[in-house]
Design a protein around this motif. Structure first.
Motif, PDB file in Angstrom:
ATOM      1  N   SER A   1       0.734  -1.305   0.007  1.00 35.88           N
ATOM      2  CA  SER A   1      -0.125  -0.093  -0.011  1.00 35.88           C
ATOM      3  C   SER A   1       0.851   1.264  -0.183  1.00 35.88           C
ATOM      4  O   SER A   1       1.939   1.202   0.296  1.00 35.88           O
ATOM      5  CB  SER A   1      -0.882  -0.002   1.144  1.00 35.88           C
ATOM      6  OG  SER A   1      -0.073  -0.166   2.281  1.00 35.88           O
ATOM      7  N   ARG A   2       0.421   2.322  -0.298  1.00 41.05           N
ATOM      8  CA  ARG A   2       1.024   3.562  -0.353  1.00 41.05           C
ATOM      9  C   ARG A   2       1.686   3.844   1.049  1.00 41.05           C
ATOM     10  O   ARG A   2       2.839   4.329   1.171  1.00 41.05           O
ATOM     11  CB  ARG A   2      -0.047   4.826  -0.861  1.00 41.05           C
ATOM     12  CG  ARG A   2       0.796   5.999  -0.940  1.00 41.05           C
ATOM     13  CD  ARG A   2      -0.260   7.144  -1.338  1.00 41.05           C
ATOM     14  NE  ARG A   2       0.176   8.513  -1.186  1.00 41.05           N
ATOM     15  CZ  ARG A   2      -0.626   9.326  -0.806  1.00 41.05           C
ATOM     16  NH1 ARG A   2      -1.817   9.385  -1.316  1.00 41.05           N
ATOM     17  NH2 ARG A   2      -0.135  10.618  -0.744  1.00 41.05           N
TER      18      ARG A   2
ATOM     19  N   ARG B   1       6.285   4.349   4.933  1.00 41.43           N
ATOM     20  CA  ARG B   1       6.696   3.941   6.209  1.00 41.43           C
ATOM     21  C   ARG B   1       8.159   3.167   5.876  1.00 41.43           C
ATOM     22  O   ARG B   1       9.148   3.672   6.659  1.00 41.43           O
ATOM     23  CB  ARG B   1       5.892   2.902   6.976  1.00 41.43           C
ATOM     24  CG  ARG B   1       4.733   3.464   7.550  1.00 41.43           C
ATOM     25  CD  ARG B   1       3.807   2.763   8.512  1.00 41.43           C
ATOM     26  NE  ARG B   1       3.671   1.371   7.946  1.00 41.43           N
ATOM     27  CZ  ARG B   1       2.101   1.439   7.393  1.00 41.43           C
ATOM     28  NH1 ARG B   1       1.453   2.448   7.365  1.00 41.43           N
ATOM     29  NH2 ARG B   1       1.867   0.228   6.626  1.00 41.43           N
ATOM     30  N   ARG B   2       8.334   2.393   4.820  1.00 44.06           N
ATOM     31  CA  ARG B   2       9.528   1.969   4.582  1.00 44.06           C
ATOM     32  C   ARG B   2      10.557   2.812   4.149  1.00 44.06           C
ATOM     33  O   ARG B   2      11.878   2.956   4.833  1.00 44.06           O
ATOM     34  CB  ARG B   2       9.474   0.958   3.496  1.00 44.06           C
ATOM     35  CG  ARG B   2      10.589   0.042   3.067  1.00 44.06           C
ATOM     36  CD  ARG B   2      10.322  -0.791   1.866  1.00 44.06           C
ATOM     37  NE  ARG B   2      10.081  -0.273   0.620  1.00 44.06           N
ATOM     38  CZ  ARG B   2      10.813   0.308  -0.401  1.00 44.06           C
ATOM     39  NH1 ARG B   2      12.018   0.131  -0.147  1.00 44.06           N
ATOM     40  NH2 ARG B   2      10.295   0.751  -1.496  1.00 44.06           N
ATOM     41  N   LEU B   3      10.259   3.846   3.385  1.00 45.49           N
ATOM     42  CA  LEU B   3      11.081   4.964   2.992  1.00 45.49           C
ATOM     43  C   LEU B   3      11.495   5.653   4.077  1.00 45.49           C
ATOM     44  O   LEU B   3      12.876   6.238   4.168  1.00 45.49           O
ATOM     45  CB  LEU B   3      10.496   5.726   1.900  1.00 45.49           C
ATOM     46  CG  LEU B   3      10.468   4.862   0.558  1.00 45.49           C
ATOM     47  CD1 LEU B   3       9.674   5.877  -0.738  1.00 45.49           C
ATOM     48  CD2 LEU B   3      11.866   4.362   0.179  1.00 45.49           C
TER      49      LEU B   3
END
Length: 142
Positions: free
Chosen positions: A115-116, A121-123
């Motif tokens: 999901s966006r 969150r990962r970035l």
């Protein structure tokens, strides 16, 4: 002891198709270890069994290929001192092995996209971690 083995609703192995061999077991037993044939080898001919439906036979042969010798599955049990306990252990393991091999394959995985919010969150975590490492490098140049 000569009961049929119920693997699943569609697979019941008659006791007549099972072959048991007994031999001396290593391990505990005290003075009786050299006289009692407590080790059990339980063999089941998967390839030629009349109890195995044809639709299951190919799946069993494919999934158990590394354990079969000429289409025969052999299980040894020698963890107990009593022959009867080893017979029950071998039968239990045979049922568990056949049940796992006869299970239908899982449904195919449906591909999904992150999901966006998950991407953001990962970035953000990557940026935070990068900053921590950058600060460590800057602090060691004394």
């Amino acid at each position: 002891m000569d009961d049929d083995l119920v693997v699943s609703g569609s697979l019941v192995i008659p006791a007549a198709e099972l072959r048991e061999r007994f031999s001396r077991s290593s391990g505990p037993g005290g003075q009786g270890v050299n006289t009692a044939d407590s080790r059990v080898e339980l063999s089941f001919d998967v390839a030629n069994s009349r109890a195995v439906p044809d639709r299951l036979r190919s799946r069993l042969l494919e999934r158990l290929a590394d354990r079969l010798v000429d289409g025969v599955l052999t299980i040894a049990a020698s963890e107990y001192r009593a022959q009867l306990a080893n017979r029950m252990a071998a039968r239990g393991r045979l049922v568990a092995l056949l049940r796992a091999a006869a299970a239908p394959p899982p449904p195919p995985r449906r591909p999904t996209k992150p999901s966006r919010g998950a991407r953001e969150r990962r970035l953000a975590d990557k940026r935070r971690r990068s900053g921590i490492k950058r600060d460590r490098r800057a602090g060691t140049d004394d």
